[in-house]
Design a protein around this motif. Sequence first.
Motif, PDB file in Angstrom:
ATOM      1  N   GLY A   1      -7.224  -3.927  -1.864  1.00 37.80           N
ATOM      2  CA  GLY A   1      -6.795  -3.119  -0.724  1.00 37.80           C
ATOM      3  C   GLY A   1      -6.543  -3.976   0.506  1.00 37.80           C
ATOM      4  O   GLY A   1      -6.766  -5.191   0.507  1.00 37.80           O
ATOM      5  N   THR A   2      -6.073  -3.309   1.591  1.00 38.95           N
ATOM      6  CA  THR A   2      -5.625  -4.042   2.770  1.00 38.95           C
ATOM      7  C   THR A   2      -6.181  -3.426   4.049  1.00 38.95           C
ATOM      8  O   THR A   2      -6.172  -2.205   4.209  1.00 38.95           O
ATOM      9  N   VAL A   3      -6.644  -4.298   4.941  1.00 34.45           N
ATOM     10  CA  VAL A   3      -7.161  -3.864   6.238  1.00 34.45           C
ATOM     11  C   VAL A   3      -6.276  -4.463   7.324  1.00 34.45           C
ATOM     12  O   VAL A   3      -6.083  -5.680   7.374  1.00 34.45           O
TER      13      VAL A   3
ATOM     14  N   VAL B   1       0.856  -1.197   0.000  1.00 36.80           N
ATOM     15  CA  VAL B   1       0.000   0.000   0.000  1.00 36.80           C
ATOM     16  C   VAL B   1       0.891   1.247   0.000  1.00 36.80           C
ATOM     17  O   VAL B   1       1.764   1.389   0.856  1.00 36.80           O
ATOM     18  N   VAL B   2       0.666   2.113  -0.969  1.00 38.49           N
ATOM     19  CA  VAL B   2       1.439   3.365  -1.074  1.00 38.49           C
ATOM     20  C   VAL B   2       0.458   4.534  -1.239  1.00 38.49           C
ATOM     21  O   VAL B   2      -0.693   4.342  -1.651  1.00 38.49           O
ATOM     22  N   PRO B   3       0.913   5.766  -0.904  1.00 39.17           N
ATOM     23  CA  PRO B   3      -0.006   6.917  -0.920  1.00 39.17           C
ATOM     24  C   PRO B   3      -0.742   7.105  -2.243  1.00 39.17           C
ATOM     25  O   PRO B   3      -1.913   7.500  -2.242  1.00 39.17           O
ATOM     26  N   ALA B   4      -0.116   6.787  -3.373  1.00 40.01           N
ATOM     27  CA  ALA B   4      -0.754   7.029  -4.671  1.00 40.01           C
ATOM     28  C   ALA B   4      -2.001   6.170  -4.872  1.00 40.01           C
ATOM     29  O   ALA B   4      -2.839   6.471  -5.736  1.00 40.01           O
ATOM     30  N   GLN B   5      -2.151   5.098  -4.083  1.00 35.99           N
ATOM     31  CA  GLN B   5      -3.311   4.214  -4.271  1.00 35.99           C
ATOM     32  C   GLN B   5      -4.601   4.785  -3.696  1.00 35.99           C
ATOM     33  O   GLN B   5      -5.680   4.291  -4.008  1.00 35.99           O
ATOM     34  N   GLY B   6      -4.505   5.770  -2.816  1.00 40.51           N
ATOM     35  CA  GLY B   6      -5.732   6.365  -2.279  1.00 40.51           C
ATOM     36  C   GLY B   6      -5.712   6.534  -0.780  1.00 40.51           C
ATOM     37  O   GLY B   6      -4.668   6.427  -0.141  1.00 40.51           O
TER      38      GLY B   6
ATOM     39  N   ARG C   1     -13.119  -8.928  -4.326  1.00 39.70           N
ATOM     40  CA  ARG C   1     -12.252  -7.756  -4.510  1.00 39.70           C
ATOM     41  C   ARG C   1     -10.802  -8.018  -4.104  1.00 39.70           C
ATOM     42  O   ARG C   1      -9.979  -7.104  -4.125  1.00 39.70           O
ATOM     43  N   GLY C   2     -10.515  -9.233  -3.674  1.00 39.90           N
ATOM     44  CA  GLY C   2      -9.121  -9.556  -3.306  1.00 39.90           C
ATOM     45  C   GLY C   2      -8.622  -8.753  -2.122  1.00 39.90           C
ATOM     46  O   GLY C   2      -7.418  -8.523  -1.955  1.00 39.90           O
ATOM     47  N   VAL C   3      -9.559  -8.319  -1.284  1.00 36.73           N
ATOM     48  CA  VAL C   3      -9.177  -7.551  -0.088  1.00 36.73           C
ATOM     49  C   VAL C   3      -8.442  -8.474   0.885  1.00 36.73           C
ATOM     50  O   VAL C   3      -8.788  -9.644   1.026  1.00 36.73           O
TER      51      VAL C   3
ATOM     52  N   LYS D   1     -19.624   0.933  -1.714  1.00 35.90           N
ATOM     53  CA  LYS D   1     -18.828   1.732  -2.643  1.00 35.90           C
ATOM     54  C   LYS D   1     -17.355   1.671  -2.226  1.00 35.90           C
ATOM     55  O   LYS D   1     -17.021   1.883  -1.065  1.00 35.90           O
ATOM     56  N   GLU D   2     -16.509   1.377  -3.230  1.00 34.44           N
ATOM     57  CA  GLU D   2     -15.076   1.230  -2.924  1.00 34.44           C
ATOM     58  C   GLU D   2     -14.464   2.595  -2.611  1.00 34.44           C
ATOM     59  O   GLU D   2     -14.603   3.529  -3.397  1.00 34.44           O
ATOM     60  N   ARG D   3     -13.794   2.689  -1.476  1.00 39.16           N
ATOM     61  CA  ARG D   3     -13.178   3.976  -1.131  1.00 39.16           C
ATOM     62  C   ARG D   3     -11.732   3.869  -0.650  1.00 39.16           C
ATOM     63  O   ARG D   3     -10.877   4.614  -1.064  1.00 39.16           O
ATOM     64  N   TRP D   4     -11.444   2.942   0.262  1.00 38.80           N
ATOM     65  CA  TRP D   4     -10.157   2.971   0.968  1.00 38.80           C
ATOM     66  C   TRP D   4      -9.092   2.103   0.296  1.00 38.80           C
ATOM     67  O   TRP D   4      -9.352   0.950  -0.047  1.00 38.80           O
ATOM     68  N   ALA D   5      -7.889   2.640   0.185  1.00 36.92           N
ATOM     69  CA  ALA D   5      -6.747   1.806  -0.248  1.00 36.92           C
ATOM     70  C   ALA D   5      -6.297   0.928   0.914  1.00 36.92           C
ATOM     71  O   ALA D   5      -5.787  -0.179   0.724  1.00 36.92           O
ATOM     72  N   GLY D   6      -6.491   1.428   2.120  1.00 37.59           N
ATOM     73  CA  GLY D   6      -6.106   0.676   3.315  1.00 37.59           C
ATOM     74  C   GLY D   6      -6.888   1.163   4.513  1.00 37.59           C
ATOM     75  O   GLY D   6      -7.462   2.257   4.502  1.00 37.59           O
ATOM     76  N   VAL D   7      -6.923   0.314   5.552  1.00 40.34           N
ATOM     77  CA  VAL D   7      -7.639   0.650   6.783  1.00 40.34           C
ATOM     78  C   VAL D   7      -6.795   0.209   7.970  1.00 40.34           C
ATOM     79  O   VAL D   7      -6.191  -0.872   7.945  1.00 40.34           O
TER      80      VAL D   7
END
Length: 331
Positions: free
Chosen positions: A241-243, A148-153, A264-266, A215-221
Motif C-alpha cells: 500500500g501507499t501513504v 492505488v485503485v478503489p478495488a484495493q480497499g 510489507r513493501g509499503v 492489523k493491515e487495513r488501508w490500501a492508501g493513506v
Amino acid sequence: MFDALYLEKSGDGFSATRRLLTDDQLAAATPDADVTVRIEYSTINFKDALALANRSPVVRRWPMVPGIDGAGVVESSAHPRFAAGDRVILNGWGVGESHWGCLAQRARLKGDWLVAMPADIDARRAMAIGTAGYTAMLCVMALERRGVVPAQGEILVTGAAGGVGSVAIALLARLGFRVVASTGRANEADYLRALGAAEVIDRAALSAPGKPLQKERWAGVIDAVGSHTLANACAQVRYRGTVAACGLAGGMDLPATVAPFILRGVALIGVDSVMCPMEDRREAWKRLAGDLDPAQIERITTVVGLDDALRLAPEMLAGKVRGRVAVDVNR
Ligand code: NDP
C-alpha cells in the motif's frame, strides 16, 4: 494605493495589521517580479495562519505581506506567457514567506510561478480550493501513480475536518474510493459523511504510540497530521500500500520503524506543494476543476474579509476552523 495585510517585526515585537500600501512600496519589495496581478481572492492555509500569528519561522523577510495563495486578473505583464486580462492562480513558491504575498488587493509575481485559471472555475472557487485543496489533489495523484485503485480497499484521510482533509475526502469519494475519515471533532461526523466519508473514526485511535506492525487495513493513506498518527498509519497499511504524507498538524516528528517498508513493501511518499514542478501543478488544477463537485467546495468554504483573516489565524492553529477559508481581499 491598495489594501493589504502587513507583518512587521522589530526586536522582540511583532505586529500584523491591515493597511494601505503604495505601488512604489510593492515595486521596491518585488524587484524581480514580471507580472502584476489584481488579486480578487486569497485564502488562509495552515502556513498563513502560522505567519499571521508569528507562530513559527514561516516569514523569512521583513516586513512581509502574507498570503501564499492568490487568484485574480493580470494587470500588466513582461512575461511571454501572460498578458493583461489573463486570469491566474498562484500557489507557493515562497510567496508570503520571502516574497510579498496575496492577502492584498495587488501582488507582483513571477510569470514562471503562475498557473492559468481553468475556464470552469473563478477566483473565488480557486481560493476555496487553495494550496490545501491543490495539495490534497497532489496526494491523490501520488496514490494513483503508485497504482492505488478503489478495488484495493479503503483509504484513510487524517486531519479530516481541516482543509487538506476535507478536499481529499471529496476527491477520493468522487473517484469511487471508500474513505475513512480520522478526526478529533466527533461533532463534524455529519459534515465528513456529507463530503463522502463512508466511516468516521476518532483520531485518538491513531495518535498514541503503537506497534511497528499492526492489523493491515488501508490500501492508501493521505496524512496531514504526521508524528504518531503517520507512524500508526504506515503500520496499518496493507501489503504494497501507499501513504502520501503532506502535513504536520499533529507534530513534525516521525516515531516509526522500517518494518512496514521492508516487510510489507509499503511506500511513504512525501508531497510538497511549494516547489512542485509546473507540469504537476497544471495537472492538479485541471483535475481540481473537473473532479471536484462545486457543491462540495461550497459546503466546505467560509468566505471572509481581510480583517477576519487576522482574527481566524489563531483559531485555525487551534484546530477549530472547519474546511476552507477563502478571503475576499476587497471586503
Ligand atoms: P487545517 O488547520 O485546515 O487542518 C488541520 C487538521 O489537522 C485539523 O483540522 C485537525 O483535524 C487536525 N489536527 C490539528 N491539530 C492536530 C493534532 N494536534 N493532532 C492531530 N490532528 C490535528 O490545515 P490544512 O488542512 O490546511 O493543512 C494540514 C497540514 O498540511 C498542515 O500541517 C499544513 O502545514 C500541511 N500542508 C502541507 C503542504 C505541503 O506542501 N506539504 C501544503 C498544505 C498544507 P480534525 O479536527 O479533523 O482532527
